[in-house]
Scaffold this active site. Structure first.
Site, mmCIF file in Angstrom:
data_model
loop_
_atom_site.group_PDB
_atom_site.id
_atom_site.type_symbol
_atom_site.label_atom_id
_atom_site.label_comp_id
_atom_site.label_asym_id
_atom_site.label_seq_id
_atom_site.Cartn_x
_atom_site.Cartn_y
_atom_site.Cartn_z
ATOM 1 N N GLU A 277 0.815 -1.215 0.000
ATOM 2 C CA GLU A 277 0.000 0.000 0.000
ATOM 3 C C GLU A 277 0.847 1.263 0.000
ATOM 4 O O GLU A 277 1.988 1.272 0.473
ATOM 5 C CB GLU A 277 -0.952 0.024 1.198
ATOM 6 C CG GLU A 277 -0.312 0.268 2.530
ATOM 7 C CD GLU A 277 -1.319 0.399 3.670
ATOM 8 O OE1 GLU A 277 -2.311 1.148 3.510
ATOM 9 O OE2 GLU A 277 -1.109 -0.238 4.715
ATOM 10 N N GLU B 103 -10.936 1.022 8.387
ATOM 11 C CA GLU B 103 -9.700 1.286 9.121
ATOM 12 C C GLU B 103 -9.666 2.769 9.495
ATOM 13 O O GLU B 103 -8.926 3.555 8.929
ATOM 14 C CB GLU B 103 -8.469 0.912 8.275
ATOM 15 C CG GLU B 103 -7.185 0.916 9.091
ATOM 16 C CD GLU B 103 -5.933 0.763 8.242
ATOM 17 O OE1 GLU B 103 -5.025 0.039 8.661
ATOM 18 O OE2 GLU B 103 -5.869 1.384 7.162
#
Length: 259
Positions: A141, A237
């Protein structure tokens, strides 16, 4: 649309092992944990089994990254440390059976960038070699440089170029919050690249709280991802503004698609 609760940020008012039941009660079908390594894997497995939840994602241990250091995966001279972190991750994977394992690239100075990318590429290959036979998709990521200055992979193009050039089977993990913080065109990226993503995570901008607390139109963003052909999970998240369960009103729009 399949929603997961990131237990590293959600339900932190509860001990880790109690967060599973809370997530299941609130309607989540699965969970993810950034770094599960402080809790024995068999205890986490028992919590998954007791609640019927799936484990979608964990990260490979990242050394000192979260406390301001450079981390492991892109740092020359720390290859042995990365291999030890990967070995620990593999043991948890065998027990938790996550769908994905994420590699956090780490920090590098500008003049180290080229060599750091080579180190990262080698370490990612090691991760794929060990994790792919276990049925795990390795992801990588991009993280914004406001929250994590100096992060090696910080833009969508950084992430795309790295994954496309890699000889290993690694997919992009698209964090809506991080990409929005970097000023990326999030909706168009999800529209054009959603089918290539291994995992999506989300939080609103700028506070990294629940959807509806900031600037982003999640109805449009989620629709863009689904219309692109994305088949994976969506990881919540974010840092709740209050008690986690009290801030889940946003889920009502997606409840029927999350179970």
């Amino acid at each position: 649309m399949k929603l997961t609760a990131n237990l590293s940020l959600l339900y932190t008012e509860l001990p880790m092992l109690e967060r599973f039941a809370a997530a299941a009660t609130d309607g989540f079908a699965a969970v993810e944990i950034q770094f599960p390594y402080d809790t024995p894997a068999d205890e986490l497995r028992r919590a998954l089994d007791d609640t019927g939840l799936e484990c979608v994602l964990i990260n490979i241990p990242a050394g000192d990254l979260m406390s301001g250091g450079k981390g492991l995966a892109c740092v020359a001279g720390r290859e042995t440390d990365f291999e030890a972190a990967l070995a620990e991750c593999v043991e948890y994977v065998r027990v938790l059976r996550p769908h994905c394992v994420n590699v956090l690239a780490g920090r590098a100075e500008d003049e180290e960038r080229s060599s750091a990318l080579k180190v990262l590429s080698s370490n990612v290959q090691k991760a794929v070699t060990q994790l792919a036979p276990l049925g795990v998709q390795v992801t990588l990521e991009a993280i914004n440089t406001f929250d994590m200055p100096g992060f090696l992979i910080s833009t969508f193009d950084d992430m795309r170029r790295f994954t496309e050039s890699s000889a290993a089977d690694i997919r992009m993990q698209f964090d809506i919050y991080h990409m929005a913080r970097m000023g990326e065109p999030v909706e168009s990226l999800l529209t054009n690249y959603g089918a290539q993503l291994g995992h999506i995570q989300f939080a609103d901008v700028p506070g990294r709280h629940e959807p509806g607390s900031g600037e982003l139109n999640f109805e449009r963003l989620f629709a863009a991802a689904e219309q692109s052909g994305y088949q994976g999970w969506y990881g919540a998240e974010y840092r709740p503004e209050g008690a986690t369960s009290a801030g889940l009103g946003w889920m009502t729009k997606y409840q029927n698609r999350s179970n």
